[in-house]
Enzyme design. Structure first.
Site, mmCIF file in Angstrom:
data_model
loop_
_atom_site.group_PDB
_atom_site.id
_atom_site.type_symbol
_atom_site.label_atom_id
_atom_site.label_comp_id
_atom_site.label_asym_id
_atom_site.label_seq_id
_atom_site.Cartn_x
_atom_site.Cartn_y
_atom_site.Cartn_z
ATOM 1 N N GLY A 14 -39.591 -38.585 -97.835
ATOM 2 C CA GLY A 14 -40.509 -39.693 -98.109
ATOM 3 C C GLY A 14 -39.957 -40.617 -99.180
ATOM 4 N N ARG A 75 -36.412 -38.201 -92.153
ATOM 5 C CA ARG A 75 -36.451 -36.733 -92.178
ATOM 6 C C ARG A 75 -35.633 -36.330 -90.962
ATOM 7 N NH1 ARG A 75 -40.547 -36.030 -95.977
ATOM 8 N NH2 ARG A 75 -42.334 -37.427 -95.799
ATOM 9 N N ASP A 106 -38.279 -31.807 -102.124
ATOM 10 C CA ASP A 106 -38.015 -30.416 -101.823
ATOM 11 C C ASP A 106 -37.131 -30.185 -100.587
ATOM 12 O OD1 ASP A 106 -38.752 -28.090 -102.955
ATOM 13 O OD2 ASP A 106 -40.405 -27.696 -101.569
ATOM 14 N N THR A 129 -39.697 -38.124 -105.412
ATOM 15 C CA THR A 129 -40.895 -37.894 -104.601
ATOM 16 C C THR A 129 -42.124 -38.257 -105.425
ATOM 17 O OG1 THR A 129 -42.356 -36.195 -103.652
ATOM 18 C CG2 THR A 129 -40.750 -35.418 -105.240
ATOM 19 N N ASP A 131 -44.798 -36.791 -105.207
ATOM 20 C CA ASP A 131 -45.619 -35.576 -105.334
ATOM 21 C C ASP A 131 -45.460 -34.860 -106.682
ATOM 22 O OD1 ASP A 131 -46.248 -36.135 -102.712
ATOM 23 O OD2 ASP A 131 -44.910 -34.619 -101.874
ATOM 24 N N ASP A 133 -43.604 -32.423 -107.402
ATOM 25 C CA ASP A 133 -43.695 -30.975 -107.196
ATOM 26 C C ASP A 133 -42.363 -30.255 -107.372
ATOM 27 O OD1 ASP A 133 -42.587 -32.138 -104.964
ATOM 28 O OD2 ASP A 133 -43.687 -30.923 -103.529
ATOM 29 N N ARG A 175 -48.823 -33.378 -100.782
ATOM 30 C CA ARG A 175 -48.242 -32.310 -99.955
ATOM 31 C C ARG A 175 -48.363 -30.941 -100.630
ATOM 32 N NH1 ARG A 175 -44.159 -32.620 -95.850
ATOM 33 N NH2 ARG A 175 -43.450 -34.655 -96.508
HETATM 34 O O1 F6P Z 1 -43.625 -36.030 -99.903
HETATM 35 C C1 F6P Z 1 -44.151 -37.303 -100.065
HETATM 36 C C2 F6P Z 1 -45.311 -37.517 -99.131
HETATM 37 O O2 F6P Z 1 -45.818 -38.821 -99.336
HETATM 38 C C3 F6P Z 1 -46.438 -36.476 -99.217
HETATM 39 O O3 F6P Z 1 -47.294 -36.699 -100.314
HETATM 40 C C4 F6P Z 1 -47.090 -36.605 -97.872
HETATM 41 O O4 F6P Z 1 -47.718 -35.400 -97.512
HETATM 42 C C5 F6P Z 1 -45.928 -36.881 -96.968
HETATM 43 O O5 F6P Z 1 -44.887 -37.422 -97.782
HETATM 44 C C6 F6P Z 1 -46.221 -37.824 -95.834
HETATM 45 O O6 F6P Z 1 -45.095 -37.894 -95.039
HETATM 46 P P1 F6P Z 1 -44.860 -38.969 -93.888
HETATM 47 O O7 F6P Z 1 -44.572 -40.285 -94.539
HETATM 48 O O8 F6P Z 1 -43.693 -38.445 -93.133
HETATM 49 O O9 F6P Z 1 -46.118 -39.022 -93.103
#
Ligand code: F6P
Length: 326
Positions: A14, A75, A106, A129, A131, A133, A175
Protein backbone atom coordinates in the site's frame (compact mmCIF):
# COMPACT_ATOMS: atom_id res chain seq x y z
CA UNK A 1 31.12 -9.21 0.37
CA UNK A 2 31.19 -7.34 -2.97
CA UNK A 3 31.31 -3.56 -3.05
CA UNK A 4 27.96 -2.02 -3.88
CA UNK A 5 28.07 0.30 -6.90
CA UNK A 6 24.44 0.43 -7.93
CA UNK A 7 21.34 0.55 -5.73
CA UNK A 8 17.84 -0.34 -6.89
CA UNK A 9 14.93 1.31 -5.15
CA UNK A 10 11.29 0.27 -5.10
CA UNK A 11 8.05 0.96 -3.24
CA UNK A 12 5.78 -1.99 -2.54
CA UNK A 13 2.40 -2.77 -0.96
CA UNK A 14 0.00 0.00 0.00
CA UNK A 15 1.27 3.47 -0.85
CA UNK A 16 1.86 5.87 2.04
CA UNK A 17 2.40 9.65 2.12
CA UNK A 18 6.12 10.27 2.47
CA UNK A 19 7.19 7.45 0.17
CA UNK A 20 8.25 10.06 -2.39
CA UNK A 21 10.31 11.88 0.22
CA UNK A 22 12.00 8.53 0.95
CA UNK A 23 12.65 7.87 -2.76
CA UNK A 24 14.20 11.32 -3.02
CA UNK A 25 16.36 10.78 0.06
CA UNK A 26 17.65 7.37 -1.03
CA UNK A 27 18.41 8.64 -4.54
CA UNK A 28 20.17 11.80 -3.46
CA UNK A 29 22.11 10.15 -0.62
CA UNK A 30 23.24 7.39 -2.97
CA UNK A 31 24.43 9.83 -5.63
CA UNK A 32 26.11 11.93 -2.92
CA UNK A 33 28.04 8.79 -1.93
CA UNK A 34 29.06 8.01 -5.52
CA UNK A 35 26.54 5.23 -6.15
CA UNK A 36 24.39 4.72 -9.21
CA UNK A 37 20.62 4.50 -8.65
CA UNK A 38 17.97 2.59 -10.55
CA UNK A 39 14.26 3.21 -9.96
CA UNK A 40 12.21 0.03 -10.14
CA UNK A 41 8.55 0.58 -11.04
CA UNK A 42 5.50 -1.11 -9.49
CA UNK A 43 7.30 -2.77 -6.62
CA UNK A 44 8.72 -6.26 -7.07
CA UNK A 45 6.69 -6.56 -10.27
CA UNK A 46 9.11 -4.16 -11.95
CA UNK A 47 11.92 -6.60 -11.25
CA UNK A 48 9.96 -9.35 -12.97
CA UNK A 49 8.75 -7.29 -15.95
CA UNK A 50 12.02 -5.31 -16.24
CA UNK A 51 10.44 -1.91 -15.62
CA UNK A 52 13.57 -0.09 -14.49
CA UNK A 53 14.99 3.38 -15.17
CA UNK A 54 18.25 5.00 -14.11
CA UNK A 55 17.56 7.77 -11.58
CA UNK A 56 19.57 10.98 -11.51
CA UNK A 57 19.13 13.71 -8.95
CA UNK A 58 16.63 15.50 -11.24
CA UNK A 59 14.34 12.45 -11.34
CA UNK A 60 13.45 13.15 -7.72
CA UNK A 61 13.16 16.95 -7.93
CA UNK A 62 9.94 18.50 -6.70
CA UNK A 63 8.48 15.31 -5.21
CA UNK A 64 9.06 15.72 -1.46
CA UNK A 65 5.60 17.27 -1.06
CA UNK A 66 3.70 14.68 -3.12
CA UNK A 67 1.55 11.87 -1.75
CA UNK A 68 1.51 8.43 -3.40
CA UNK A 69 4.68 7.12 -4.99
CA UNK A 70 6.24 8.22 -8.28
CA UNK A 71 7.65 4.69 -8.60
CA UNK A 72 4.09 3.31 -8.35
CA UNK A 73 3.43 0.25 -6.27
CA UNK A 74 1.88 -3.19 -6.41
CA UNK A 75 1.23 -6.30 -4.39
CA UNK A 76 3.08 -8.81 -6.55
CA UNK A 77 1.91 -12.45 -6.45
CA UNK A 78 4.70 -13.73 -8.73
CA UNK A 79 7.35 -12.57 -6.28
CA UNK A 80 5.93 -14.91 -3.64
CA UNK A 81 7.14 -17.88 -5.73
CA UNK A 82 10.78 -19.07 -6.10
CA UNK A 83 10.38 -18.91 -9.89
CA UNK A 84 9.29 -15.27 -9.76
CA UNK A 85 12.14 -14.34 -7.44
CA UNK A 86 14.63 -16.05 -9.77
CA UNK A 87 13.43 -13.91 -12.68
CA UNK A 88 13.71 -10.84 -10.41
CA UNK A 89 17.29 -11.76 -9.51
CA UNK A 90 18.24 -12.21 -13.16
CA UNK A 91 16.78 -8.79 -14.00
CA UNK A 92 18.83 -7.24 -11.20
CA UNK A 93 21.99 -8.82 -12.56
CA UNK A 94 21.29 -7.59 -16.09
CA UNK A 95 20.92 -4.04 -14.75
CA UNK A 96 24.01 -4.28 -12.55
CA UNK A 97 21.93 -3.63 -9.43
CA UNK A 98 23.82 -5.04 -6.47
CA UNK A 99 21.69 -3.87 -3.52
CA UNK A 100 18.02 -3.07 -3.01
CA UNK A 101 16.20 -0.52 -0.90
CA UNK A 102 12.59 -1.59 -0.34
CA UNK A 103 10.07 0.91 1.01
CA UNK A 104 6.95 -0.84 2.26
CA UNK A 105 5.12 -2.63 5.04
CA UNK A 106 5.11 -6.05 6.58
CA UNK A 107 4.47 -8.04 3.39
CA UNK A 108 7.07 -6.13 1.40
CA UNK A 109 9.77 -6.67 4.02
CA UNK A 110 8.85 -10.35 4.27
CA UNK A 111 9.45 -10.59 0.51
CA UNK A 112 12.79 -8.81 0.91
CA UNK A 113 13.85 -11.16 3.65
CA UNK A 114 13.16 -14.29 1.58
CA UNK A 115 14.77 -12.79 -1.54
CA UNK A 116 17.89 -11.77 0.38
CA UNK A 117 18.30 -15.27 1.79
CA UNK A 118 17.62 -17.07 -1.46
CA UNK A 119 19.87 -14.98 -3.73
CA UNK A 120 22.37 -13.41 -1.34
CA UNK A 121 21.30 -9.88 -2.27
CA UNK A 122 21.85 -7.07 0.25
CA UNK A 123 18.40 -5.66 1.02
CA UNK A 124 17.63 -2.65 3.19
CA UNK A 125 14.01 -2.02 4.22
CA UNK A 126 12.34 1.27 5.07
CA UNK A 127 9.07 1.13 7.04
CA UNK A 128 6.48 2.64 4.70
CA UNK A 129 2.88 2.08 5.74
CA UNK A 130 0.11 4.19 7.23
CA UNK A 131 -0.63 1.32 9.65
CA UNK A 132 2.41 1.95 11.92
CA UNK A 133 2.52 -1.78 12.62
CA UNK A 134 6.24 -2.45 12.14
CA UNK A 135 8.25 -3.37 15.19
CA UNK A 136 11.53 -1.49 15.71
CA UNK A 137 10.53 2.04 14.74
CA UNK A 138 8.52 4.60 16.69
CA UNK A 139 6.48 5.52 13.63
CA UNK A 140 6.32 4.42 10.01
CA UNK A 141 6.37 6.64 6.93
CA UNK A 142 2.80 7.82 6.23
CA UNK A 143 1.32 7.17 9.66
CA UNK A 144 1.44 10.77 10.87
CA UNK A 145 -0.14 12.07 7.66
CA UNK A 146 -2.91 9.47 7.83
CA UNK A 147 -3.56 10.41 11.46
CA UNK A 148 -3.93 14.05 10.46
CA UNK A 149 -6.32 13.08 7.67
CA UNK A 150 -8.40 11.17 10.21
CA UNK A 151 -8.50 14.23 12.49
CA UNK A 152 -9.66 16.41 9.66
CA UNK A 153 -12.48 13.99 8.86
CA UNK A 154 -13.54 13.40 12.46
CA UNK A 155 -13.64 17.15 13.16
CA UNK A 156 -16.14 17.47 10.33
CA UNK A 157 -18.17 14.44 11.38
CA UNK A 158 -18.41 15.92 14.87
CA UNK A 159 -20.26 18.96 13.50
CA UNK A 160 -23.07 16.81 12.16
CA UNK A 161 -22.98 14.29 15.02
CA UNK A 162 -23.47 17.11 17.52
CA UNK A 163 -26.21 18.76 15.50
CA UNK A 164 -28.24 15.53 15.38
CA UNK A 165 -27.29 14.08 18.78
CA UNK A 166 -26.00 10.97 17.01
CA UNK A 167 -23.61 8.17 17.79
CA UNK A 168 -21.09 7.75 14.95
CA UNK A 169 -18.86 4.78 14.29
CA UNK A 170 -15.95 5.90 12.12
CA UNK A 171 -13.94 3.08 10.59
CA UNK A 172 -10.26 3.75 10.04
CA UNK A 173 -7.56 1.66 8.35
CA UNK A 174 -4.86 -0.29 10.11
CA UNK A 175 -4.98 -3.87 8.83
CA UNK A 176 -5.36 -5.53 12.20
CA UNK A 177 -3.44 -2.82 14.05
CA UNK A 178 -5.10 -0.24 16.28
CA UNK A 179 -2.58 2.62 16.15
CA UNK A 180 -4.59 4.83 13.79
CA UNK A 181 -7.83 4.20 15.68
CA UNK A 182 -6.46 4.71 19.18
CA UNK A 183 -4.24 7.73 18.55
CA UNK A 184 -6.79 9.11 16.09
CA UNK A 185 -9.39 8.94 18.88
CA UNK A 186 -7.13 10.67 21.39
CA UNK A 187 -6.18 13.40 18.95
CA UNK A 188 -9.72 14.06 17.70
CA UNK A 189 -11.32 13.96 21.12
CA UNK A 190 -13.42 10.93 20.17
CA UNK A 191 -15.24 9.11 22.95
CA UNK A 192 -13.74 5.66 22.37
CA UNK A 193 -11.69 3.43 20.09
CA UNK A 194 -12.37 -0.19 19.25
CA UNK A 195 -9.14 -1.92 18.32
CA UNK A 196 -8.17 -5.49 17.38
CA UNK A 197 -5.47 -5.74 20.05
CA UNK A 198 -8.11 -5.93 22.79
CA UNK A 199 -10.96 -7.55 20.91
CA UNK A 200 -10.50 -10.98 22.46
CA UNK A 201 -10.12 -9.57 25.96
CA UNK A 202 -13.26 -7.49 26.40
CA UNK A 203 -16.46 -6.54 24.64
CA UNK A 204 -15.30 -3.04 23.77
CA UNK A 205 -18.78 -1.86 22.76
CA UNK A 206 -20.32 -2.96 26.01
CA UNK A 207 -17.47 -1.37 27.91
CA UNK A 208 -18.07 1.90 26.06
CA UNK A 209 -21.84 1.89 26.61
CA UNK A 210 -21.39 1.01 30.27
CA UNK A 211 -18.95 3.87 30.72
CA UNK A 212 -22.05 6.03 30.90
CA UNK A 213 -21.05 8.09 27.89
CA UNK A 214 -24.47 9.74 27.67
CA UNK A 215 -24.31 11.27 31.11
CA UNK A 216 -22.58 14.39 29.89
CA UNK A 217 -22.93 14.16 26.11
CA UNK A 218 -25.68 13.90 23.56
CA UNK A 219 -23.44 12.80 20.69
CA UNK A 220 -20.42 10.56 20.47
CA UNK A 221 -17.80 9.37 18.05
CA UNK A 222 -16.18 5.95 18.26
CA UNK A 223 -13.23 5.11 16.03
CA UNK A 224 -13.16 1.47 14.93
CA UNK A 225 -10.06 -0.14 13.46
CA UNK A 226 -10.78 -2.19 10.34
CA UNK A 227 -10.07 -5.82 11.11
CA UNK A 228 -11.76 -9.18 11.09
CA UNK A 229 -11.15 -9.22 14.82
CA UNK A 230 -13.20 -6.07 15.46
CA UNK A 231 -15.71 -6.76 12.69
CA UNK A 232 -15.51 -3.13 11.56
CA UNK A 233 -17.83 -0.15 12.06
CA UNK A 234 -20.89 -1.69 10.36
CA UNK A 235 -20.82 -4.57 12.79
CA UNK A 236 -20.98 -2.24 15.80
CA UNK A 237 -23.68 -0.07 14.24
CA UNK A 238 -25.80 -3.19 13.70
CA UNK A 239 -25.23 -4.26 17.28
CA UNK A 240 -26.26 -0.86 18.61
CA UNK A 241 -29.40 -0.90 16.46
CA UNK A 242 -30.34 -4.27 17.93
CA UNK A 243 -29.08 -3.99 21.50
CA UNK A 244 -29.46 -0.26 22.23
CA UNK A 245 -32.21 1.00 19.89
CA UNK A 246 -32.50 4.28 21.81
CA UNK A 247 -29.39 5.60 20.05
CA UNK A 248 -29.47 7.19 16.61
CA UNK A 249 -26.46 5.58 14.99
CA UNK A 250 -24.51 6.29 11.77
CA UNK A 251 -21.37 4.91 10.12
CA UNK A 252 -18.57 6.54 8.14
CA UNK A 253 -15.84 4.42 6.55
CA UNK A 254 -12.88 6.65 5.76
CA UNK A 255 -11.19 4.09 3.48
CA UNK A 256 -8.48 5.02 0.99
CA UNK A 257 -8.87 8.71 1.68
CA UNK A 258 -6.45 7.98 4.52
CA UNK A 259 -3.71 6.91 2.13
CA UNK A 260 -3.53 10.12 0.12
CA UNK A 261 -2.39 13.67 0.58
CA UNK A 262 0.74 15.69 0.98
CA UNK A 263 2.97 14.27 3.74
CA UNK A 264 3.23 16.16 7.02
CA UNK A 265 6.52 17.67 8.19
CA UNK A 266 6.94 14.67 10.52
CA UNK A 267 6.65 12.18 7.66
CA UNK A 268 8.92 14.17 5.35
CA UNK A 269 11.64 14.40 8.00
CA UNK A 270 11.23 10.76 8.96
CA UNK A 271 11.40 9.63 5.32
CA UNK A 272 14.43 11.86 4.64
CA UNK A 273 16.33 10.54 7.65
CA UNK A 274 15.44 6.91 6.91
CA UNK A 275 16.37 7.25 3.24
CA UNK A 276 19.76 8.77 4.02
CA UNK A 277 20.33 6.11 6.70
CA UNK A 278 19.55 3.36 4.19
CA UNK A 279 22.52 4.47 2.10
CA UNK A 280 24.72 4.80 5.21
CA UNK A 281 23.77 1.21 6.03
CA UNK A 282 24.74 0.05 2.54
CA UNK A 283 28.08 1.91 2.78
CA UNK A 284 28.66 0.16 6.13
CA UNK A 285 28.01 -3.24 4.52
CA UNK A 286 24.82 -3.76 6.51
CA UNK A 287 22.34 -6.09 4.88
CA UNK A 288 18.88 -7.45 5.51
CA UNK A 289 17.85 -4.90 8.07
CA UNK A 290 14.99 -2.46 8.34
CA UNK A 291 16.00 1.06 9.26
CA UNK A 292 13.93 2.52 12.06
CA UNK A 293 13.99 5.56 14.30
CA UNK A 294 13.56 4.91 17.99
CA UNK A 295 13.87 7.63 20.60
CA UNK A 296 15.11 9.94 17.85
CA UNK A 297 18.05 7.62 17.01
CA UNK A 298 18.49 5.67 13.78
CA UNK A 299 18.44 1.92 14.46
CA UNK A 300 19.03 -1.16 12.33
CA UNK A 301 16.43 -3.85 12.95
CA UNK A 302 17.00 -7.34 11.47
CA UNK A 303 14.12 -8.23 9.14
CA UNK A 304 13.34 -11.27 11.27
CA UNK A 305 12.70 -9.02 14.29
CA UNK A 306 10.79 -6.28 12.46
CA UNK A 307 8.43 -8.75 10.81
CA UNK A 308 8.01 -11.42 13.47
CA UNK A 309 7.24 -9.22 16.44
CA UNK A 310 3.93 -7.45 16.79
CA UNK A 311 4.41 -3.83 17.67
CA UNK A 312 2.75 -3.44 21.06
CA UNK A 313 0.03 -0.88 21.75
CA UNK A 314 0.66 1.08 24.93
CA UNK A 315 -2.08 0.52 27.51
CA UNK A 316 -1.33 3.98 28.81
CA UNK A 317 -2.94 5.36 25.61
CA UNK A 318 -6.15 3.47 26.33
CA UNK A 319 -6.20 4.93 29.83
CA UNK A 320 -5.60 8.44 28.50
CA UNK A 321 -8.51 8.09 26.07
CA UNK A 322 -10.77 6.71 28.78
CA UNK A 323 -9.91 9.48 31.25
CA UNK A 324 -10.26 12.32 28.77
CA UNK A 325 -13.50 11.24 27.14
CA UNK A 326 -15.75 11.47 30.21
O1 F6P B 1 -1.43 -1.56 4.67
C1 F6P B 1 -1.99 -0.34 4.33
C2 F6P B 1 -3.47 -0.48 4.07
O2 F6P B 1 -3.99 0.79 3.73
C3 F6P B 1 -4.28 -1.12 5.21
O3 F6P B 1 -4.56 -0.20 6.25
C4 F6P B 1 -5.49 -1.63 4.49
O4 F6P B 1 -6.05 -2.72 5.18
C5 F6P B 1 -4.92 -2.08 3.18
O5 F6P B 1 -3.70 -1.36 2.98
C6 F6P B 1 -5.82 -1.86 1.99
O6 F6P B 1 -5.20 -2.42 0.88
P1 F6P B 1 -5.67 -2.19 -0.62
O7 F6P B 1 -5.29 -0.79 -1.01
O8 F6P B 1 -4.92 -3.21 -1.39
O9 F6P B 1 -7.14 -2.37 -0.64
Amino acid sequence: MGIVKCVGILTSGGDAPGMNAAIRAVTRAAIYNGLQVKGIYRGYRGLITDDIVEFKSQNVSNIIQLGGTILKTARCKEFTTPEGRKVAYETMQRHGIDALVIIGGDGSLTGARIFAQEHNVPCIGLPGTIDNDLYGTDTTIGYDTALNTILDAVDKIRDTATSHDRLFFVEVMGRDAGFLALNGAIASGAEAAIIPEFSTEVDQLEEFIKSGFRKSKNSSIVLVAESELTGGAMHYAERVKNEYPQYDVRVTILGHLQRGGSPTAHDRILASRLGAAAIDAIMEDQRNVMIGIENDEVVYVPFSKAIKNDKPIKRELVNVLRALSI
